[in-house]
Design a protein around this motif. Structure first.
Motif, PDB file in Angstrom:
ATOM      1  N   LYS A  16     -24.085 117.590  57.014  1.00  0.00           N
ATOM      2  CA  LYS A  16     -22.739 117.233  57.451  1.00  0.00           C
ATOM      3  C   LYS A  16     -22.735 115.977  58.323  1.00  0.00           C
ATOM      4  CE  LYS A  16     -20.807 121.897  57.315  1.00  0.00           C
ATOM      5  NZ  LYS A  16     -20.143 122.960  58.114  1.00  0.00           N
ATOM      6  N   ALA A  17     -23.929 115.408  58.513  1.00  0.00           N
ATOM      7  CA  ALA A  17     -24.070 114.148  59.271  1.00  0.00           C
ATOM      8  C   ALA A  17     -25.271 113.424  58.720  1.00  0.00           C
ATOM      9  CB  ALA A  17     -24.230 114.417  60.758  1.00  0.00           C
ATOM     10  N   SER A  28      -8.065 114.186  75.468  1.00  0.00           N
ATOM     11  CA  SER A  28      -7.322 115.005  74.484  1.00  0.00           C
ATOM     12  C   SER A  28      -7.798 114.689  73.063  1.00  0.00           C
ATOM     13  CB  SER A  28      -5.814 114.734  74.606  1.00  0.00           C
ATOM     14  OG  SER A  28      -5.330 115.122  75.877  1.00  0.00           O
ATOM     15  N   ALA A  29      -8.033 113.384  72.818  1.00  0.00           N
ATOM     16  CA  ALA A  29      -8.542 112.992  71.498  1.00  0.00           C
ATOM     17  C   ALA A  29      -9.934 113.570  71.271  1.00  0.00           C
ATOM     18  CB  ALA A  29      -8.576 111.471  71.391  1.00  0.00           C
ATOM     19  N   GLU A  30     -10.753 113.568  72.331  1.00  0.00           N
ATOM     20  CA  GLU A  30     -12.101 114.143  72.211  1.00  0.00           C
ATOM     21  C   GLU A  30     -12.014 115.636  71.901  1.00  0.00           C
ATOM     22  OE1 GLU A  30     -16.030 114.629  75.079  1.00  0.00           O
ATOM     23  OE2 GLU A  30     -14.002 114.872  75.882  1.00  0.00           O
ATOM     24  N   HIS A  31     -11.091 116.299  72.565  1.00  0.00           N
ATOM     25  CA  HIS A  31     -10.918 117.742  72.341  1.00  0.00           C
ATOM     26  C   HIS A  31     -10.547 118.023  70.880  1.00  0.00           C
ATOM     27  CE1 HIS A  31     -10.070 121.887  73.446  1.00  0.00           C
ATOM     28  NE2 HIS A  31      -8.890 121.783  72.819  1.00  0.00           N
ATOM     29  N   ILE A  32      -9.689 117.187  70.326  1.00  0.00           N
ATOM     30  CA  ILE A  32      -9.295 117.354  68.912  1.00  0.00           C
ATOM     31  C   ILE A  32     -10.495 117.152  67.999  1.00  0.00           C
ATOM     32  CG2 ILE A  32      -7.893 116.351  67.066  1.00  0.00           C
ATOM     33  CD1 ILE A  32      -5.796 115.680  69.237  1.00  0.00           C
ATOM     34  N   LEU A  33     -11.314 116.135  68.298  1.00  0.00           N
ATOM     35  CA  LEU A  33     -12.500 115.879  67.482  1.00  0.00           C
ATOM     36  C   LEU A  33     -13.469 117.051  67.521  1.00  0.00           C
ATOM     37  CD1 LEU A  33     -13.329 112.130  68.254  1.00  0.00           C
ATOM     38  CD2 LEU A  33     -12.630 113.096  66.056  1.00  0.00           C
ATOM     39  N   LEU A  34     -13.657 117.598  68.721  1.00  0.00           N
ATOM     40  CA  LEU A  34     -14.585 118.720  68.839  1.00  0.00           C
ATOM     41  C   LEU A  34     -14.047 119.964  68.129  1.00  0.00           C
ATOM     42  CD1 LEU A  34     -15.755 118.276  72.542  1.00  0.00           C
ATOM     43  CD2 LEU A  34     -17.003 117.702  70.454  1.00  0.00           C
ATOM     44  N   LYS A  35     -12.730 120.119  68.147  1.00  0.00           N
ATOM     45  CA  LYS A  35     -12.141 121.245  67.412  1.00  0.00           C
ATOM     46  C   LYS A  35     -12.380 121.101  65.911  1.00  0.00           C
ATOM     47  CE  LYS A  35     -10.057 124.028  70.342  1.00  0.00           C
ATOM     48  NZ  LYS A  35     -10.355 125.489  70.380  1.00  0.00           N
ATOM     49  N   SER A  36     -12.380 119.820  65.477  1.00  0.00           N
ATOM     50  CA  SER A  36     -12.582 119.582  64.042  1.00  0.00           C
ATOM     51  C   SER A  36     -14.007 119.926  63.626  1.00  0.00           C
ATOM     52  CB  SER A  36     -12.268 118.123  63.698  1.00  0.00           C
ATOM     53  OG  SER A  36     -13.224 117.250  64.277  1.00  0.00           O
ATOM     54  N   TYR A  37     -14.917 119.931  64.608  1.00  0.00           N
ATOM     55  CA  TYR A  37     -16.302 120.289  64.289  1.00  0.00           C
ATOM     56  C   TYR A  37     -16.384 121.718  63.776  1.00  0.00           C
ATOM     57  CZ  TYR A  37     -21.259 121.302  64.859  1.00  0.00           C
ATOM     58  OH  TYR A  37     -22.550 121.693  64.638  1.00  0.00           O
ATOM     59  N   GLU A  38     -15.487 122.563  64.264  1.00  0.00           N
ATOM     60  CA  GLU A  38     -15.489 123.951  63.839  1.00  0.00           C
ATOM     61  C   GLU A  38     -15.155 124.076  62.358  1.00  0.00           C
ATOM     62  OE1 GLU A  38     -12.766 125.930  66.385  1.00  0.00           O
ATOM     63  OE2 GLU A  38     -13.906 125.509  68.231  1.00  0.00           O
ATOM     64  N   THR A  39     -14.421 123.106  61.839  1.00  0.00           N
ATOM     65  CA  THR A  39     -14.081 123.108  60.407  1.00  0.00           C
ATOM     66  C   THR A  39     -15.066 122.284  59.598  1.00  0.00           C
ATOM     67  OG1 THR A  39     -12.636 121.178  60.616  1.00  0.00           O
ATOM     68  CG2 THR A  39     -11.651 123.334  60.993  1.00  0.00           C
ATOM     69  N   GLY A  40     -16.052 121.699  60.311  1.00  0.00           N
ATOM     70  CA  GLY A  40     -17.097 120.954  59.630  1.00  0.00           C
ATOM     71  C   GLY A  40     -16.719 119.560  59.211  1.00  0.00           C
TER      72      GLY A  40
END
Length: 407
Positions: free
Chosen positions: A163-164, A355-367
């Motif tokens: 995934k990276a 806030s943008a960082e928080h959104i990015l980290l949340k997206s990690y949960e969806t891969g």
């Protein structure tokens, strides 16, 4: 991850100004007590003040003695030797005029002491906040480096599941290297400023200076009027110098007057042999009065012209310096306001970047995390954090300069 972010949020929120001000005041007091330049000005002031004792004296008493090689004969006998004493006295009020002149000079020198102390306080204060800024930026870099290590672990985990890419990991590592480099540069700059700070306090250059980790700012407004600047020591010095020239002219007028001298001559007279009459061999005592008149007084007239020109020169210098001080004050107030604007804007931007960082980290949960976006957001956060610290330092540097000018 949330713990890491909470550590970063602590920037600019932990300590109020009053908690560090006491330490700063202690350092300022130490600088005022130990700084060689302050001691130099104080010694100069005392030296000039001591001159009052020097001028509060009469001219030397003149004493002379002579022997007649060929003793002149008089009716009462031959003159053998002569002794004379003479004391010149300046015109009435001359000594007081000298004392007043020296006192006016000492008052001008005292303003040098006051100015030097104000400048020292300003220098110590500004260096103190520069040290705070360098120290705070190092801590921000350290926190960001820890954050990047956390991202690196995420990237390595994502790499294992495809995934990276390895490029993402390398970019994160390169960014860590850059942050370490910046931190080391800031540390060297801190040591240099620390040495300068210690020398202001006249102590070992490598003595550690402890500054607060964080400081927050509050907006202050200053009411500026001409009266504030008028009593500034730099302008008061010109006033004292002007007064000293006035006293110099009063002294010059006194020295134009004649000097009065009082003296006495004693002549020893031998007795005439084989003669007996009244006053035979009687010594001669002759009181004397003399005047020293400055008939050719071009010197005093020239001094009067010089004094007038010097007063005009001082007046123009004072006006020029007042203009500079007023402009400096206006500029310092503007710089302080600009620092508040910059601080407020960067705090807001930092909050949005988080806030943008928080959104990015949340997206990690969806891969679907994009590490390029992560690096961009991290770089933005670092920029805003650095700008906040720079704004705080600029704010307090401007406030220190304002205090130098109006307090």
């Amino acid at each position: 991850m949330e713990d890491v972010k909470r550590v970063i949020v602590c920037l600019c929120l932990l300590f109020a100004v009053k908690f560090q001000a006491q330490d700063l005041n202690t350092l300022i007091e130490e600088a005022l007590d130990n700084n060689p330049q302050i001691q130099q000005f104080e010694k100069k002031y005392k030296r000039v003040l001591e001159r009052k004792e020097e001028v509060n004296t009469l001219p030397n008493t003149e004493i002379g003695a002579g022997i007649f090689l060929s003793e002149p004969e008089t009716r009462t006998g031959a003159q053998r030797f002569k002794i004379s004493a003479k004391q010149m006295l300046p015109w009435f009020g001359t000594i007081s005029a000298r004392e007043n002149y020296i006192e006016s000079l000492s008052e001008a020198d005292y303003q040098d002491v006051v100015i030097a102390k104000r400048k020292l306080i300003n220098s110590v204060t500004q260096l103190y906040y520069k040290l705070y800024g360098l120290n705070a930026k190092q801590k921000v870099l350290e926190q960001n480096n820890k954050l990047l290590k956390t991202y690196e672990k995420l990237a390595l985990t994502s790499l294992e599941v495809n995934k990276a890419s390895a490029v993402d990991v390398l970019k994160l590592q390169i960014r860590q290297n850059e942050i370490i480099q910046q931190k080391e540069i800031l540390q060297e700059q801190f040591l240099g400023k620390q040495a300068s700070f210690n020398k202001l306090l006249n102590r070992s250059f490598d003595k550690s200076i402890v500054v607060p980790d964080t400081i927050r700012i509050t907006n202050e407004s200053y009411k500026v009027n001409n009266e504030v600047i008028e009593v500034h020591p730099e302008l008061l010095k010109f006033d004292k110098l002007y007064t000293s020239v006035t006293q110099s002219e009063l002294l010059n007028k006194k020295e134009e007057k004649p000097s009065i001298g009082f003296g006495i001559d004693y002549i020893n007279v031998g007795e005439r042999p084989n003669m007996s009459f009244e006053d035979n061999g009687k010594d001669i005592v002759m009181p004397m009065v003399s005047l020293s008149i400055p008939i050719f007084n071009k010197k005093n007239k020239s001094i009067s012209k010089q004094n007038k020109l010097k007063q005009e020169e001082i007046t123009f210098k004072r006006k020029d310096r007042k203009n500079v001080l007023e402009a400096t004050l206006k500029n310092a107030i503007a710089e302080q306001k600009a620092a508040v604007i910059s601080y407020t804007t960067n705090v807001k931007n930092l909050d949005q970047a988080r806030s943008a960082e928080h959104i990015l980290l949340k997206s990690y949960e969806t891969g679907t995390i994009d590490f390029n976006d992560v690096l961009d957001i991290q770089e933005l956060q670092l920029k805003f954090q650095m700008n906040i610290i720079t704004s705080i330092v600029s704010y307090y540097e401007a406030r220190s300069l304002i205090n130098y000018l109006i307090k």
